[in-house]
Design a protein around this motif. Structure first.
Motif, PDB file in Angstrom:
ATOM      1  N   THR A  69      30.568  54.541  53.901  1.00  0.00           N
ATOM      2  CA  THR A  69      30.023  55.592  53.040  1.00  0.00           C
ATOM      3  C   THR A  69      28.574  55.239  52.700  1.00  0.00           C
ATOM      4  O   THR A  69      28.142  54.096  52.870  1.00  0.00           O
ATOM      5  CB  THR A  69      30.834  55.751  51.746  1.00  0.00           C
ATOM      6  N   GLY A  70      27.829  56.246  52.198  1.00  0.00           N
ATOM      7  CA  GLY A  70      26.418  56.017  51.927  1.00  0.00           C
ATOM      8  C   GLY A  70      25.965  56.597  50.608  1.00  0.00           C
ATOM      9  O   GLY A  70      26.748  57.148  49.827  1.00  0.00           O
ATOM     10  N   GLY A  84      25.685  59.668  36.481  1.00  0.00           N
ATOM     11  CA  GLY A  84      26.026  59.012  37.736  1.00  0.00           C
ATOM     12  C   GLY A  84      25.902  59.879  38.953  1.00  0.00           C
ATOM     13  O   GLY A  84      25.684  59.373  40.046  1.00  0.00           O
ATOM     14  N   GLY A  85      26.073  61.204  38.803  1.00  0.00           N
ATOM     15  CA  GLY A  85      26.006  62.059  39.976  1.00  0.00           C
ATOM     16  C   GLY A  85      26.993  61.606  41.034  1.00  0.00           C
ATOM     17  O   GLY A  85      28.172  61.362  40.760  1.00  0.00           O
ATOM     18  N   PHE A  86      26.498  61.460  42.255  1.00  0.00           N
ATOM     19  CA  PHE A  86      27.335  61.005  43.368  1.00  0.00           C
ATOM     20  C   PHE A  86      26.942  59.604  43.834  1.00  0.00           C
ATOM     21  O   PHE A  86      27.518  59.086  44.787  1.00  0.00           O
ATOM     22  CB  PHE A  86      27.216  61.976  44.543  1.00  0.00           C
ATOM     23  N   ALA A  87      25.941  59.007  43.207  1.00  0.00           N
ATOM     24  CA  ALA A  87      25.436  57.718  43.673  1.00  0.00           C
ATOM     25  C   ALA A  87      26.415  56.598  43.352  1.00  0.00           C
ATOM     26  O   ALA A  87      27.124  56.628  42.356  1.00  0.00           O
ATOM     27  CB  ALA A  87      24.082  57.428  43.036  1.00  0.00           C
ATOM     28  N   PRO A 104      24.921  46.943  48.942  1.00  0.00           N
ATOM     29  CA  PRO A 104      25.987  47.146  49.928  1.00  0.00           C
ATOM     30  C   PRO A 104      27.251  46.420  49.497  1.00  0.00           C
ATOM     31  O   PRO A 104      27.184  45.330  48.924  1.00  0.00           O
ATOM     32  CB  PRO A 104      25.406  46.553  51.213  1.00  0.00           C
ATOM     33  N   ARG A 105      28.402  47.040  49.740  1.00  0.00           N
ATOM     34  CA  ARG A 105      29.672  46.453  49.312  1.00  0.00           C
ATOM     35  C   ARG A 105      30.719  46.605  50.407  1.00  0.00           C
ATOM     36  O   ARG A 105      30.684  47.558  51.181  1.00  0.00           O
ATOM     37  CB  ARG A 105      30.178  47.113  48.032  1.00  0.00           C
ATOM     38  N   PRO A 109      23.832  51.620  51.030  1.00  0.00           N
ATOM     39  CA  PRO A 109      22.843  52.534  50.448  1.00  0.00           C
ATOM     40  C   PRO A 109      21.740  52.932  51.428  1.00  0.00           C
ATOM     41  O   PRO A 109      20.972  53.853  51.133  1.00  0.00           O
ATOM     42  CB  PRO A 109      22.279  51.738  49.272  1.00  0.00           C
ATOM     43  N   GLU A 110      21.632  52.257  52.555  1.00  0.00           N
ATOM     44  CA  GLU A 110      20.599  52.624  53.522  1.00  0.00           C
ATOM     45  C   GLU A 110      20.904  53.954  54.205  1.00  0.00           C
ATOM     46  O   GLU A 110      20.009  54.570  54.793  1.00  0.00           O
ATOM     47  CB  GLU A 110      20.426  51.510  54.547  1.00  0.00           C
TER      48      GLU A 110
END
Length: 453
Positions: free
Chosen positions: A235-236, A255-258, A263-264, A337-338
């Protein structure tokens, strides 16, 4: 595919007070090879309006990689790059300080970035489910056709169309570049399963018709599959393309969708210590507007549950169900997150009310679907429930404690109090979710019988 809940919660006026102000959204590139690294670029977010004096929300990129978000008040005559650059350097410095205990636990799941040559990403199929939104779909397709991924196809699934608008757009403007697939049964999960069946990629990437994808989105989302054969899902990062209405600002402030900028890696064999309900905390793994699955892993997990998703009585939960299904099948899930998309949040107060109700319904609908289709997971859920409820109470207690001022600066800062009416709608949705899922199952059974005649 945008959320289109059939529920109509009360339209009684209940706006947040004071109403959040409109915010400009921007991208800020920093070069931090030196302590006072310069701002190398500042531009409006893709699909957003030009920057204007006032509050500006900016994504900070370090050498091209998403690293943080900042918010700054830029006065008339001030240099936005100077104001936001100073805040960005402070944010980066703060992020480098010693972690809290919770952040320390999360850091154990962070994936170190490789310093070597990136692996060649596998062939990918990008699937976009849509319904009667040709203008936003065209914006999304333009960004998806600009991807730097070396080997991919693009499929649009027209879900339960009422007009020929989507068909005409795809077959005329994008002829030869985008494949058109029609699915007459309404529901996001059904549309995704149809798109997956039509695809030939080793990796299946899904996004919505209301996003603009970063040019490196697909490459960043699919590269991890080449490096880790046990990876089933990636996921990103999802950031707002606009913050021009109070509803958009309020959603992003909470928070929105972020899901953050670290990275996890999630692995059922090594449950994270800071998530007592894992793997049932699927909302922390990612969102359906930015996800990819190894095609073989998704097939092994049984695909998306067709009785979940927007467009069905369940109202949502299709993405959450798929995350847990892939994890329970023995695959790992990675958040990176990239892999960035810019999302056009719903604009009105009523949109936000519908969204709150749909989130609650989708949450319990997906849990119901998981237990119905995987009853062996019930003991694990019951074992985790006491700690999970205590954790949920501690988290929800924080909601509504915002100071009532400011605007969003990073994921979940909660600068604006979350209206109690929205919390009530979420709880009502949670009560409805299992009923909605049952209704959707009955409807699906009826469609199968009708098709067999």
């Amino acid at each position: 595919m945008s959320s289109r809940s059939s529920s109509r919660p009360s339209t009684r006026p209940d706006p947040p007070a004071p109403p959040p102000r409109a915010v400009s959204v921007a991208e800020l590139d920093l070069d931090l090879d030196t302590p006072d690294g310069p701002v190398t670029a500042l531009r409006p977010a893709p699909g957003g309006p030009p920057l204007a004096p006032g509050d500006v929300y900016a994504l900070v990129r370090l050498r091209g990689r998403p690293a943080a978000t900042v918010i700054g008040a830029v006065r008339e005559g001030e240099d936005p790059a100077e104001v936001l650059g100073a805040l960005a350097r402070e944010r980066v410095e703060t992020a480098a300080r010693p972690r809290t205990e919770a952040e320390h636990h999360a850091s154990k799941r962070e994936v170190p970035r490789s310093g070597g040559t990136p692996a060649t990403p596998p062939r990918a199929s990008v699937i976009v489910a849509t319904r009667e939104r040709p203008e936003s779909l065209a914006r999304a397709l333009d960004s998806l056709l600009a991807q730097d991924h070396p080997d991919h196809e693009l499929i649009v699934v027209d879900n339960a169309p009422r007009t020929t608008d989507t068909h005409d757009l795809v077959t005329h403007k994008y002829a030869g570049r985008v494949r058109y697939v029609r699915e007459d049964t309404p529901g996001l999960a059904v549309a995704h399963n149809t798109g997956a069946a039509a695809a030939d990629g080793e990796v299946l990437a899904f996004t919505d018709d209301d996003v603009i994808a970063d040019p490196r989105w697909l490459t960043a989302l699919t590269e991890p599959f080449a490096a880790d054969p046990g990876l089933g899902c990636v996921t990103g990062l999802i950031l707002p393309a606009r913050l021009s209405t109070p509803a958009q600002v309020l959603l992003e402030s909470h928070g929105g969708f972020a899901k953050g900028f670290a990275p996890r890696l999630y692995d059922s064999a090594r449950p994270p210590a800071d998530e007592p309900m894992f793997p049932f905390t699927a909302g922390s793994f990612g969102s359906g507007a930015n996800m990819a699955f190894r095609a073989a892993a998704l097939r092994q997990a049984g695909g998306f549950d067709p009785a979940t998703g927007t467009g069905t009585p369940a109202k949502g939960g299709d993405d959450l169900y798929a995350f847990v299904a892939v994890l329970s099948a023995g695959f790992r899930l990675r958040y990176t997150p990239e892999a960035l998309v810019w999302h056009h949040h719903r604009e009105t107060w009523q949109d936000l009310r519908n969204q709150a109700y749909g989130y609650g319904a989708g949450l319990t609908a997906y849990l119901t679907a998981t237990l119905v289709r995987r009853p062996r997971m019930l003991p694990a859920l019951l074992t985790r429930l006491p700690r999970g409820l205590a954790y949920a109470r501690s988290m929800t207690a924080q909601r509504g404690e915002g100071d009532g001022g400011g605007v969003p600066g990073e994921h979940g800062t909660q600068h604006h109090p979350w209206p109690r009416s929205l919390s009530r709608l979420e709880r009502r949705g949670m009560l409805y979710g299992p009923i909605g899922y049952a209704k959707a199952r009955v409807a699906q059974a009826g469609l199968r019988k009708a098709a067999a005649r």
